[in-house]
Structure formats: C-alpha cells, structure tokens
Design a protein around this motif. Structure first.
Motif, PDB file in Angstrom:
ATOM      1  N   ARG A 184      -3.489   0.539  -8.628  1.00 51.72           N
ATOM      2  CA  ARG A 184      -4.714  -0.050  -9.174  1.00 51.72           C
ATOM      3  C   ARG A 184      -5.070  -1.338  -8.439  1.00 51.72           C
ATOM      4  O   ARG A 184      -6.218  -1.556  -8.046  1.00 51.72           O
ATOM      5  N   LEU A 185      -4.083  -2.193  -8.239  1.00 51.40           N
ATOM      6  CA  LEU A 185      -4.311  -3.445  -7.522  1.00 51.40           C
ATOM      7  C   LEU A 185      -4.749  -3.179  -6.087  1.00 51.40           C
ATOM      8  O   LEU A 185      -5.692  -3.804  -5.583  1.00 51.40           O
ATOM      9  N   ARG A 186      -4.107  -2.241  -5.453  1.00 51.22           N
ATOM     10  CA  ARG A 186      -4.457  -1.886  -4.077  1.00 51.22           C
ATOM     11  C   ARG A 186      -5.893  -1.396  -4.012  1.00 51.22           C
ATOM     12  O   ARG A 186      -6.650  -1.768  -3.112  1.00 51.22           O
ATOM     13  N   TYR A 187      -6.289  -0.551  -4.943  1.00 47.55           N
ATOM     14  CA  TYR A 187      -7.660  -0.047  -4.985  1.00 47.55           C
ATOM     15  C   TYR A 187      -8.652  -1.188  -5.153  1.00 47.55           C
ATOM     16  O   TYR A 187      -9.668  -1.250  -4.474  1.00 47.55           O
ATOM     17  N   GLN A 188      -8.348  -2.106  -6.057  1.00 41.42           N
ATOM     18  CA  GLN A 188      -9.250  -3.238  -6.303  1.00 41.42           C
ATOM     19  C   GLN A 188      -9.371  -4.125  -5.077  1.00 41.42           C
ATOM     20  O   GLN A 188     -10.451  -4.613  -4.754  1.00 41.42           O
ATOM     21  N   LEU A 189      -8.264  -4.352  -4.376  1.00 47.39           N
ATOM     22  CA  LEU A 189      -8.303  -5.181  -3.177  1.00 47.39           C
ATOM     23  C   LEU A 189      -9.060  -4.500  -2.038  1.00 47.39           C
ATOM     24  O   LEU A 189      -9.811  -5.157  -1.311  1.00 47.39           O
ATOM     25  N   LEU A 190      -8.881  -3.205  -1.892  1.00 46.66           N
ATOM     26  CA  LEU A 190      -9.559  -2.477  -0.813  1.00 46.66           C
ATOM     27  C   LEU A 190     -11.039  -2.270  -1.102  1.00 46.66           C
ATOM     28  O   LEU A 190     -11.834  -2.093  -0.189  1.00 46.66           O
ATOM     29  N   ARG A 191     -11.401  -2.291  -2.352  1.00 48.18           N
ATOM     30  CA  ARG A 191     -12.796  -2.086  -2.762  1.00 48.18           C
ATOM     31  C   ARG A 191     -13.660  -3.288  -2.392  1.00 48.18           C
ATOM     32  O   ARG A 191     -14.860  -3.176  -2.241  1.00 48.18           O
ATOM     33  N   ARG A 192     -13.073  -4.441  -2.246  1.00 50.01           N
ATOM     34  CA  ARG A 192     -13.828  -5.675  -1.952  1.00 50.01           C
ATOM     35  C   ARG A 192     -14.420  -5.665  -0.599  1.00 50.01           C
ATOM     36  O   ARG A 192     -14.193  -5.289   0.379  1.00 50.01           O
ATOM     37  N   GLY A 222       9.274   1.949 -13.842  1.00 42.20           N
ATOM     38  CA  GLY A 222       8.988   2.074 -12.416  1.00 42.20           C
ATOM     39  C   GLY A 222       7.684   2.813 -12.165  1.00 42.20           C
ATOM     40  O   GLY A 222       6.931   2.475 -11.244  1.00 42.20           O
ATOM     41  N   CYS A 223       7.386   3.828 -12.995  1.00 41.43           N
ATOM     42  CA  CYS A 223       6.120   4.554 -12.873  1.00 41.43           C
ATOM     43  C   CYS A 223       4.942   3.645 -13.218  1.00 41.43           C
ATOM     44  O   CYS A 223       3.907   3.665 -12.551  1.00 41.43           O
ATOM     45  N   ILE A 224       5.110   2.832 -14.244  1.00 37.16           N
ATOM     46  CA  ILE A 224       4.062   1.871 -14.618  1.00 37.16           C
ATOM     47  C   ILE A 224       3.822   0.902 -13.464  1.00 37.16           C
ATOM     48  O   ILE A 224       2.675   0.600 -13.126  1.00 37.16           O
ATOM     49  N   MET A 225       4.906   0.431 -12.849  1.00 41.84           N
ATOM     50  CA  MET A 225       4.779  -0.449 -11.687  1.00 41.84           C
ATOM     51  C   MET A 225       3.995   0.238 -10.567  1.00 41.84           C
ATOM     52  O   MET A 225       3.129  -0.367  -9.933  1.00 41.84           O
ATOM     53  N   TYR A 226       4.291   1.510 -10.330  1.00 39.71           N
ATOM     54  CA  TYR A 226       3.612   2.279  -9.286  1.00 39.71           C
ATOM     55  C   TYR A 226       2.109   2.350  -9.552  1.00 39.71           C
ATOM     56  O   TYR A 226       1.302   2.093  -8.659  1.00 39.71           O
ATOM     57  N   PHE A 227       1.741   2.664 -10.785  1.00 42.26           N
ATOM     58  CA  PHE A 227       0.320   2.791 -11.099  1.00 42.26           C
ATOM     59  C   PHE A 227      -0.388   1.439 -11.074  1.00 42.26           C
ATOM     60  O   PHE A 227      -1.547   1.352 -10.673  1.00 42.26           O
ATOM     61  N   GLN A 228       0.300   0.378 -11.457  1.00 44.74           N
ATOM     62  CA  GLN A 228      -0.287  -0.955 -11.363  1.00 44.74           C
ATOM     63  C   GLN A 228      -0.486  -1.352  -9.899  1.00 44.74           C
ATOM     64  O   GLN A 228      -1.511  -1.941  -9.537  1.00 44.74           O
ATOM     65  N   TYR A 229       0.483  -1.026  -9.069  1.00 46.17           N
ATOM     66  CA  TYR A 229       0.354  -1.285  -7.635  1.00 46.17           C
ATOM     67  C   TYR A 229      -0.843  -0.531  -7.066  1.00 46.17           C
ATOM     68  O   TYR A 229      -1.642  -1.094  -6.318  1.00 46.17           O
ATOM     69  N   PRO A 242       4.804  13.815  -8.406  1.00 46.62           N
ATOM     70  CA  PRO A 242       6.104  13.137  -8.508  1.00 46.62           C
ATOM     71  C   PRO A 242       6.164  11.777  -7.820  1.00 46.62           C
ATOM     72  O   PRO A 242       7.196  11.105  -7.886  1.00 46.62           O
ATOM     73  N   ARG A 243       5.087  11.329  -7.175  1.00 46.87           N
ATOM     74  CA  ARG A 243       5.173  10.086  -6.399  1.00 46.87           C
ATOM     75  C   ARG A 243       5.551   8.872  -7.246  1.00 46.87           C
ATOM     76  O   ARG A 243       6.307   8.015  -6.784  1.00 46.87           O
ATOM     77  N   ALA A 244       5.059   8.787  -8.471  1.00 47.16           N
ATOM     78  CA  ALA A 244       5.420   7.649  -9.333  1.00 47.16           C
ATOM     79  C   ALA A 244       6.917   7.673  -9.643  1.00 47.16           C
ATOM     80  O   ALA A 244       7.571   6.623  -9.665  1.00 47.16           O
ATOM     81  N   HIS A 245       7.454   8.859  -9.863  1.00 46.59           N
ATOM     82  CA  HIS A 245       8.891   8.986 -10.148  1.00 46.59           C
ATOM     83  C   HIS A 245       9.723   8.628  -8.910  1.00 46.59           C
ATOM     84  O   HIS A 245      10.784   8.021  -9.027  1.00 46.59           O
ATOM     85  N   HIS A 246       9.236   9.010  -7.729  1.00 49.20           N
ATOM     86  CA  HIS A 246       9.941   8.652  -6.494  1.00 49.20           C
ATOM     87  C   HIS A 246       9.945   7.131  -6.312  1.00 49.20           C
ATOM     88  O   HIS A 246      10.966   6.555  -5.922  1.00 49.20           O
ATOM     89  N   PHE A 247       8.816   6.498  -6.608  1.00 50.68           N
ATOM     90  CA  PHE A 247       8.740   5.042  -6.522  1.00 50.68           C
ATOM     91  C   PHE A 247       9.741   4.408  -7.494  1.00 50.68           C
ATOM     92  O   PHE A 247      10.488   3.502  -7.125  1.00 50.68           O
ATOM     93  N   ALA A 248       9.755   4.898  -8.727  1.00 46.64           N
ATOM     94  CA  ALA A 248      10.680   4.367  -9.736  1.00 46.64           C
ATOM     95  C   ALA A 248      12.131   4.549  -9.290  1.00 46.64           C
ATOM     96  O   ALA A 248      12.963   3.650  -9.468  1.00 46.64           O
TER      97      ALA A 248
END
Length: 150
Positions: A142-150, A133-140, A82-88
C-alpha cells in the motif's frame, strides 16, 4: 484462426502446508530457546529464508511433503496468492537468524527474546489466523503504491 490469450490461473496456497510450517517453527524454536541451541535457529531461519526467496526449493515444503500425511495433514489448497505468506516467512527467518547471531555473540537473552517473538507470532497465526508478516506485506504494498502514484 485467432489465438486467444492464455488465461491466468489464480495463485494457490496450501493452508495445511502453512500450518505445518507454523507448528515446525513453534516447536523447533521453542526447543532452541529452552536448550540455548543457536544452531537450530540458524538452520531453521536459513530454511525459512530460502523458502521465502525460492519457494520451489523450500526445505520446509519438502519436509511437509515428506511428513505431512503421516502427521494427519491433508492438502487444503485455496485460491490465494502466497506472496504475503512468503514475505512473512522471510521476516520470521530473518528474526531467527538474528536470534542465532545474538546468542552466538554472547547475548543469549536477546537471542531468546527474538525467538520468543517468532514463537508468539506463529502461535497467533495458528490460533487466531492473524498473520502479522502478511499484514506487514500488505502495508508495504500500500505504501509503495501511494509513493509511486505521486
């Protein structure tokens, strides 16, 4: 005797509760926009933010448990995080608080526009099962993962 590691139960989401929340958001916000009642958007926005941050004490969840069955809704629980729904819900609550703030500050058109955006996104989720809002959550994420992977 070797103790096994506890198995993690999948996160669960009640789709009927989500539908109840969306219907509540649409009707209460519509009423607030039409009648220019920023107190309604303020209360609803605060309730949504509280539910997003502390789902266990969510006023929306309490209202669903109290009124859901009488409105013909029965629990439809699925194995879904439910985390994406909570974010939305938090995003929607933030928009509603901003709507109330703009209306109270003497900018009712801006407040109404923010309310209409929330209504439109809730209707989109209700009718097309598209949760922006769920799409925003998953994009966030994904971006966070990409930034932390560097």
């Amino acid at each position: 005797m070797i103790a096994s590691a506890p198995t993690r139960q999948p996160a669960r989401t009640d789709l009927s509760a989500l539908k109840f929340n969306q219907l509540t958001v649409v009707f209460v916000t519509l009423l607030a926009v039409i009648l220019t009642l920023p107190a309604l958007t303020l209360i609803l926005g605060a309730a949504m933010l509280l539910g997003a941050v502390r789902p266990g004490v969510s006023p929306m969840r309490a209202a669903y448990r109290l009124l859901g069955r009488s409105l013909g809704l029965s629990p439809e629980v699925v194995d879904e995080d439910p985390r994406a729904h909570h974010f939305a819900q938090g995003v929607g609550g933030t928009f509603l608080l901003a709507s109330a703030a703009f209306t109270l500050a003497g900018l009712p058109v801006v407040g109404a526009l923010l309310g209409v955006v929330v209504i439109a996104l809730a209707v989109l989720n209700l009718t097309e099962k598209i949760c922006v809002g769920c799409i925003m959550y998953f994009q966030y994420r994904r971006l966070r993962y990409q930034l932390l992977r560097r």
